[in-house]
Design a protein around this motif. Structure first.
Motif, PDB file in Angstrom:
ATOM      1  N   ALA A  23      78.536  62.502 -29.326  1.00 56.95           N
ATOM      2  CA  ALA A  23      78.861  61.423 -28.309  1.00 56.95           C
ATOM      3  C   ALA A  23      80.254  61.501 -27.788  1.00 56.95           C
ATOM      4  O   ALA A  23      80.669  61.342 -26.578  1.00 56.95           O
ATOM      5  CB  ALA A  23      78.574  60.002 -28.743  1.00 56.95           C
ATOM      6  N   TYR A  24      81.128  61.591 -28.742  1.00 56.72           N
ATOM      7  CA  TYR A  24      82.695  61.636 -28.116  1.00 56.72           C
ATOM      8  C   TYR A  24      82.998  62.970 -27.328  1.00 56.72           C
ATOM      9  O   TYR A  24      83.663  62.809 -26.474  1.00 56.72           O
ATOM     10  CB  TYR A  24      83.688  61.676 -29.373  1.00 56.72           C
ATOM     11  N   ALA A  25      82.450  63.965 -27.497  1.00 54.88           N
ATOM     12  CA  ALA A  25      82.424  65.384 -26.773  1.00 54.88           C
ATOM     13  C   ALA A  25      81.833  65.081 -25.345  1.00 54.88           C
ATOM     14  O   ALA A  25      82.303  65.309 -24.533  1.00 54.88           O
ATOM     15  CB  ALA A  25      82.076  66.701 -27.652  1.00 54.88           C
ATOM     16  N   ASP A  36      76.356  57.781 -33.161  1.00 58.60           N
ATOM     17  CA  ASP A  36      76.868  58.653 -32.126  1.00 58.60           C
ATOM     18  C   ASP A  36      75.665  58.901 -31.075  1.00 58.60           C
ATOM     19  O   ASP A  36      75.946  58.719 -29.793  1.00 58.60           O
ATOM     20  CB  ASP A  36      77.047  59.836 -32.783  1.00 58.60           C
ATOM     21  N   ALA A  37      74.248  58.668 -31.498  1.00 56.16           N
ATOM     22  CA  ALA A  37      73.191  58.730 -30.739  1.00 56.16           C
ATOM     23  C   ALA A  37      73.320  57.569 -29.782  1.00 56.16           C
ATOM     24  O   ALA A  37      72.921  57.604 -28.558  1.00 56.16           O
ATOM     25  CB  ALA A  37      71.755  58.868 -31.316  1.00 56.16           C
ATOM     26  N   ARG A  38      73.793  56.325 -30.213  1.00 52.28           N
ATOM     27  CA  ARG A  38      74.050  54.970 -29.250  1.00 52.28           C
ATOM     28  C   ARG A  38      75.418  54.809 -28.837  1.00 52.28           C
ATOM     29  O   ARG A  38      75.508  53.751 -28.214  1.00 52.28           O
ATOM     30  CB  ARG A  38      73.553  53.901 -30.216  1.00 52.28           C
ATOM     31  N   GLY A  39      76.312  55.633 -28.841  1.00 50.68           N
ATOM     32  CA  GLY A  39      77.526  55.677 -28.278  1.00 50.68           C
ATOM     33  C   GLY A  39      78.148  54.586 -28.934  1.00 50.68           C
ATOM     34  O   GLY A  39      79.112  53.764 -28.069  1.00 50.68           O
ATOM     35  N   ARG A  40      77.985  54.193 -30.186  1.00 48.95           N
ATOM     36  CA  ARG A  40      78.850  53.024 -30.722  1.00 48.95           C
ATOM     37  C   ARG A  40      79.636  53.486 -31.730  1.00 48.95           C
ATOM     38  O   ARG A  40      79.552  54.431 -32.306  1.00 48.95           O
ATOM     39  CB  ARG A  40      77.640  52.026 -31.296  1.00 48.95           C
ATOM     40  N   SER A  41      80.653  52.454 -32.028  1.00 49.50           N
ATOM     41  CA  SER A  41      81.681  52.899 -32.798  1.00 49.50           C
ATOM     42  C   SER A  41      82.205  51.586 -33.881  1.00 49.50           C
ATOM     43  O   SER A  41      82.798  51.701 -34.894  1.00 49.50           O
ATOM     44  CB  SER A  41      83.238  53.627 -32.271  1.00 49.50           C
TER      45      SER A  41
END
Length: 288
Positions: free
Chosen positions: A25-27, A283-288
């Motif tokens: 996700a970060y990429a 990552d799949a949900r774009g959450r941190s």
């Protein structure tokens, strides 16, 4: 080949490659690969059982790690059960020294370019008061590493130590005007007539199975969903974070469902022994 046609061909090729390769996700978001987004919600339960304690969790970008400690002959040993105690596996060797080295190398932070503190949850397994007092002596040797409390003020550091486990640790901690550690509260602390401030209890943790019947199968009962959201909302209104342990941790739809409801309620930490599994989920949900 004309320049315009060539550019169109290269663009089509790039799009095809992007569609066939699953990027983190970060990429996908264009974030610096050398400074990937830390997963602040990710909590490594029983972190010390991994092949490389602390380091495996940091490789998976976790924002919180947990170490159980026993006070044995003046040493703070890290283990899950007494039969696993090993004089070589001390809190210093597995956590404090590696964290100090990493923070020094990164210019003052655990994750380079990110100033938010890593949470080190220290679960006391022996008598709480005596173990905490010894722990306090050890933490003072790392004076520039930890978030501190001093006479009503909290000064953030690269690492925030939060003390859990044996509840007798609370008495000596509350008596201190200066600390390098904070206390892990329970849901009862949210109901106290005079709740302790976030400067003492920044984290509220409790057992999921003692508070919710739902284990991720079927529909989350609406009354329980509202209860979860009320707990998180109350804690957040006081500047506190929320974590539940004993949530389902076997890979599959049930675990994902519970994690999904925790995210939807804005719970601050998801508890797991499966580092790669939680990393992929967030990552799949774009959450941190």
């Amino acid at each position: 080949m004309a320049l315009t046609t060539r550019r169109r061909a290269l663009t089509t090729l790039a799009a095809g490659l992007a569609g066939s390769v699953a990027l983190p996700a970060y990429a996908q978001a264009g974030e610096d690969r050398h400074r990937p987004r830390p997963l602040w919600r990710a909590h490594a339960h029983n972190d010390y059982l991994h092949p490389r304690p602390l380091l495996d969790a940091l490789d998976h970008r976790f924002g919180s790690v947990e170490a159980d400690i026993y006070l044995v002959d003046g040493q703070l040993l890290v283990a899950h059960d007494p039969v696993e105690l090993d004089p070589a596996r001390t809190l210093e060797s597995l956590y404090l020294n590696p964290l100090a080295a990493r923070v020094k190398a990164n210019g003052g932070s655990v994750y380079r370019g990110h100033r938010r503190p890593l949470q080190l949850l220290i679960d006391i397994k022996t008598e709480g008061a005596a173990t905490y007092l010894e722990l306090d002596r050890r933490l003072r040797r790392y004076r520039h590493l930890f978030t501190t409390y001093s006479r009503g003020r909290v000064r953030p550091g690269a690492v925030t130590a939060v003390i859990s486990g044996d509840r007798a640790a609370r008495v000596p901690m509350e008596a201190q005007s200066e600390r390098r550690a904070f206390y892990d509260g329970r849901l009862l602390d949210l109901l106290a007539p005079v709740p302790a401030p976030a400067s003492f209890i920044p984290l509220v943790s409790d057992n999921w199975t003692l508070n919710f019947t739902w284990q991720g199968v079927g529909t989350f009962p609406e009354a329980e969903r509202q209860k979860l959201r009320s707990i998180v909302s109350t804690a957040h209104s006081r500047g506190q974070r929320v974590r539940f342990w004993a949530t389902p941790d076997l890979a599959g739809p049930a675990r994902d469902a519970v994690w999904g409801e925790l995210l939807a309620a804005d719970a601050d930490h998801l508890n797991t022994d499966d580092l790669a599994g939680l990393e992929a989920f967030l990552d799949a949900r774009g959450r941190s």
